[in-house]
Design a protein around this motif. Structure first.
Motif, PDB file in Angstrom:
ATOM      1  N   ARG A  77       0.829  -1.208   0.000  1.00 43.64           N
ATOM      2  CA  ARG A  77       0.000   0.000   0.000  1.00 43.64           C
ATOM      3  C   ARG A  77       0.867   1.264   0.000  1.00 43.64           C
ATOM      4  O   ARG A  77       1.946   1.301   0.602  1.00 43.64           O
ATOM      5  N   SER A  78       0.370   2.298  -0.676  1.00 44.06           N
ATOM      6  CA  SER A  78       1.024   3.609  -0.669  1.00 44.06           C
ATOM      7  C   SER A  78      -0.018   4.676  -0.973  1.00 44.06           C
ATOM      8  O   SER A  78      -1.149   4.361  -1.379  1.00 44.06           O
ATOM      9  N   ASP A  79       0.383   5.947  -0.799  1.00 41.77           N
ATOM     10  CA  ASP A  79      -0.548   7.035  -1.085  1.00 41.77           C
ATOM     11  C   ASP A  79      -0.394   7.572  -2.504  1.00 41.77           C
ATOM     12  O   ASP A  79      -0.954   8.622  -2.846  1.00 41.77           O
ATOM     13  N   ARG A  80       0.354   6.877  -3.339  1.00 40.76           N
ATOM     14  CA  ARG A  80       0.427   7.260  -4.754  1.00 40.76           C
ATOM     15  C   ARG A  80      -0.924   7.002  -5.420  1.00 40.76           C
ATOM     16  O   ARG A  80      -1.724   6.211  -4.920  1.00 40.76           O
ATOM     17  N   PRO A  81      -1.197   7.635  -6.567  1.00 38.91           N
ATOM     18  CA  PRO A  81      -2.505   7.461  -7.208  1.00 38.91           C
ATOM     19  C   PRO A  81      -2.672   6.087  -7.839  1.00 38.91           C
ATOM     20  O   PRO A  81      -1.706   5.336  -8.011  1.00 38.91           O
ATOM     21  N   ASP A 100      -0.612   6.118 -16.119  1.00 33.19           N
ATOM     22  CA  ASP A 100       0.111   5.235 -15.199  1.00 33.19           C
ATOM     23  C   ASP A 100       1.357   5.872 -14.591  1.00 33.19           C
ATOM     24  O   ASP A 100       2.118   5.191 -13.926  1.00 33.19           O
ATOM     25  N   GLU A 101       1.597   7.157 -14.795  1.00 34.83           N
ATOM     26  CA  GLU A 101       2.821   7.760 -14.288  1.00 34.83           C
ATOM     27  C   GLU A 101       2.779   7.876 -12.763  1.00 34.83           C
ATOM     28  O   GLU A 101       1.814   8.374 -12.191  1.00 34.83           O
ATOM     29  N   ASN A 102       3.864   7.400 -12.107  1.00 34.22           N
ATOM     30  CA  ASN A 102       4.050   7.557 -10.656  1.00 34.22           C
ATOM     31  C   ASN A 102       2.900   6.991  -9.825  1.00 34.22           C
ATOM     32  O   ASN A 102       2.561   7.520  -8.755  1.00 34.22           O
ATOM     33  N   THR A 103       2.328   5.902 -10.286  1.00 36.05           N
ATOM     34  CA  THR A 103       1.195   5.309  -9.575  1.00 36.05           C
ATOM     35  C   THR A 103       1.649   4.288  -8.531  1.00 36.05           C
ATOM     36  O   THR A 103       2.788   3.823  -8.543  1.00 36.05           O
ATOM     37  N   ALA A 104       0.718   3.926  -7.665  1.00 40.94           N
ATOM     38  CA  ALA A 104       1.018   2.956  -6.604  1.00 40.94           C
ATOM     39  C   ALA A 104       1.433   1.613  -7.185  1.00 40.94           C
ATOM     40  O   ALA A 104       2.320   0.941  -6.639  1.00 40.94           O
ATOM     41  N   GLY A 105       0.789   1.208  -8.254  1.00 42.29           N
ATOM     42  CA  GLY A 105       1.126  -0.068  -8.857  1.00 42.29           C
ATOM     43  C   GLY A 105       2.446  -0.044  -9.589  1.00 42.29           C
ATOM     44  O   GLY A 105       3.222  -0.997  -9.517  1.00 42.29           O
ATOM     45  N   ARG A 106       2.714   1.037 -10.276  1.00 37.49           N
ATOM     46  CA  ARG A 106       3.927   1.108 -11.090  1.00 37.49           C
ATOM     47  C   ARG A 106       5.195   1.252 -10.262  1.00 37.49           C
ATOM     48  O   ARG A 106       6.242   0.726 -10.625  1.00 37.49           O
ATOM     49  N   MET A 107       5.138   1.947  -9.144  1.00 36.43           N
ATOM     50  CA  MET A 107       6.348   2.372  -8.459  1.00 36.43           C
ATOM     51  C   MET A 107       6.878   1.373  -7.442  1.00 36.43           C
ATOM     52  O   MET A 107       7.819   1.691  -6.707  1.00 36.43           O
ATOM     53  N   ILE A 108       6.337   0.170  -7.344  1.00 38.85           N
ATOM     54  CA  ILE A 108       6.945  -0.817  -6.446  1.00 38.85           C
ATOM     55  C   ILE A 108       8.262  -1.297  -7.029  1.00 38.85           C
ATOM     56  O   ILE A 108       8.464  -1.303  -8.251  1.00 38.85           O
ATOM     57  N   THR A 109       9.185  -1.683  -6.151  1.00 39.36           N
ATOM     58  CA  THR A 109      10.521  -2.114  -6.544  1.00 39.36           C
ATOM     59  C   THR A 109      10.791  -3.505  -5.979  1.00 39.36           C
ATOM     60  O   THR A 109      10.048  -3.993  -5.107  1.00 39.36           O
ATOM     61  N   PRO A 110      11.863  -4.166  -6.422  1.00 35.23           N
ATOM     62  CA  PRO A 110      12.204  -5.463  -5.831  1.00 35.23           C
ATOM     63  C   PRO A 110      12.349  -5.419  -4.311  1.00 35.23           C
ATOM     64  O   PRO A 110      12.038  -6.399  -3.625  1.00 35.23           O
TER      65      PRO A 110
END
Length: 301
Positions: A77-81, A100-110
């Motif tokens: 979970r995050s507060d990104r859109p 999809d820019e800077n979204t909660a789904g896109r910005m997860i990392t390993p």
């Protein structure tokens, strides 16, 4: 538990307002999310791993998962859109415009990945295209390959691909990790330049390759040979979520047959695979018979 790993987003589906104006209605969606929802509704033990926002759309996604009996313990979970996908329909076939820019789904990392211990893993969709989430799902696939069955459905959206060479490299890695690969005939032509499923299977290590051909059914390629399973005939409202539901039905069928293990896949005969494909086709037929990605419950089949 079958763990579906990939994007969750909001499909903005075309509608008409009471005043006759064009409008969009928000529906929970995303290829991998849809597969998780369908698995849960079909009665398979299911979890979902993705980056999900705490915003109002993220709450909608969370509620949809819980209502369909999908475990949410692997959500990041995050507060990104939340990612939005605006859908247009032409003769029932969907086309997508993604935000999809800077979204909660896109910005997860390993580094965000939780520990996992699942019966099987499912990957695919646009989450394999973009960074850094593509790196995260690739890292997870590498981690679990050889420990449990891995299914991959790239569900290719050419208009979403910005770096084709990097995406093709990722697909090669994912296919090398996969025990089951599902591609549509359009996906296969984009990947290989042809629709020859047998040649594609020869190029990868998957135990089973499934090539879906719309109304013409599914071609199954495995160690026992190649065979076709016809599609279930139905009046199509739209095709949103059809392939995602098929994936769920196939995995649920293998789970029911106690064949969703590495040894079980190697030993699965034509009858077992055919039954799983038929369940997937039957479930997908229900989905296309109604608007949007609305997979059936087991009681509807």
């Amino acid at each position: 538990m079958i763990l579906a790993c990939g994007e969750a987003l909001i499909d903005m589906l075309p509608r008409e307002s009471a005043a006759g104006e064009p409008a969009f209605a928000p529906y929970a969606g995303g290829a991998v999310f849809n597969t998780a929802i369908a698995l849960g509704r079909l009665g398979a033990p299911t979890g979902f791993l993705s980056g999900v926002s705490t915003d109002l759309f993220g709450q909608q996604l969370l509620a949809s998962l819980e209502a369909s009996k999908v475990g949410t313990g692997h959500l990041i979970r995050s507060d990104r859109p939340t990612t939005l996908a605006f859908v247009t329909l032409t003769n029932g076939h969907a086309k997508y415009a993604f935000y999809d820019e800077n979204t909660a789904g896109r910005m997860i990392t390993p580094d965000d990945l939780p520990e996992t211990a699942a019966e099987a893993y499912f990957f695919g969709g646009i989450s394999l295209v973009v960074e850094p989430c593509g790196q995260a799902y690739e890292a997870l696939a590498r981690r679990v390959a050889g420990t449990a069955p891995v299914m991959v459905d790239p569900n290719i959206r050419p208009g979403f691909i910005k770096d084709e060479s990097a995406y093709r490299e990722r697909l090669n890695v994912m296919f090398a990790c996969a025990d089951i690969i599902k591609v549509s005939d359009e996906d296969l032509e984009w990947i290989t330049g042809s629709t020859d499923g047998e040649a594609f299977r020869d190029s990868c290590a998957a135990s089973v390759v499934l090539v879906t051909r719309g109304a013409d059914g599914v071609t199954v390629i495995c160690d026992h040979g190649t065979f076709d399973v016809p599609a279930s005939r139905v009046e199509v409202v739209d095709t949103v979520g059809a392939g995602d539901t098929f994936n769920a039905g196939f995995l649920a069928g293998l789970h029911q047959a106690e064949a969703l293990t590495l040894d079980g896949l190697d030993d699965a005969d034509e009858a077992t695979l055919r039954a799983a494909v038929e369940l997937g086709a039957k479930a997908a037929a229900v989905t296309v018979s109604r608007a949007g990605a609305n997979p059936p419950w087991a009681s509807e089949l």
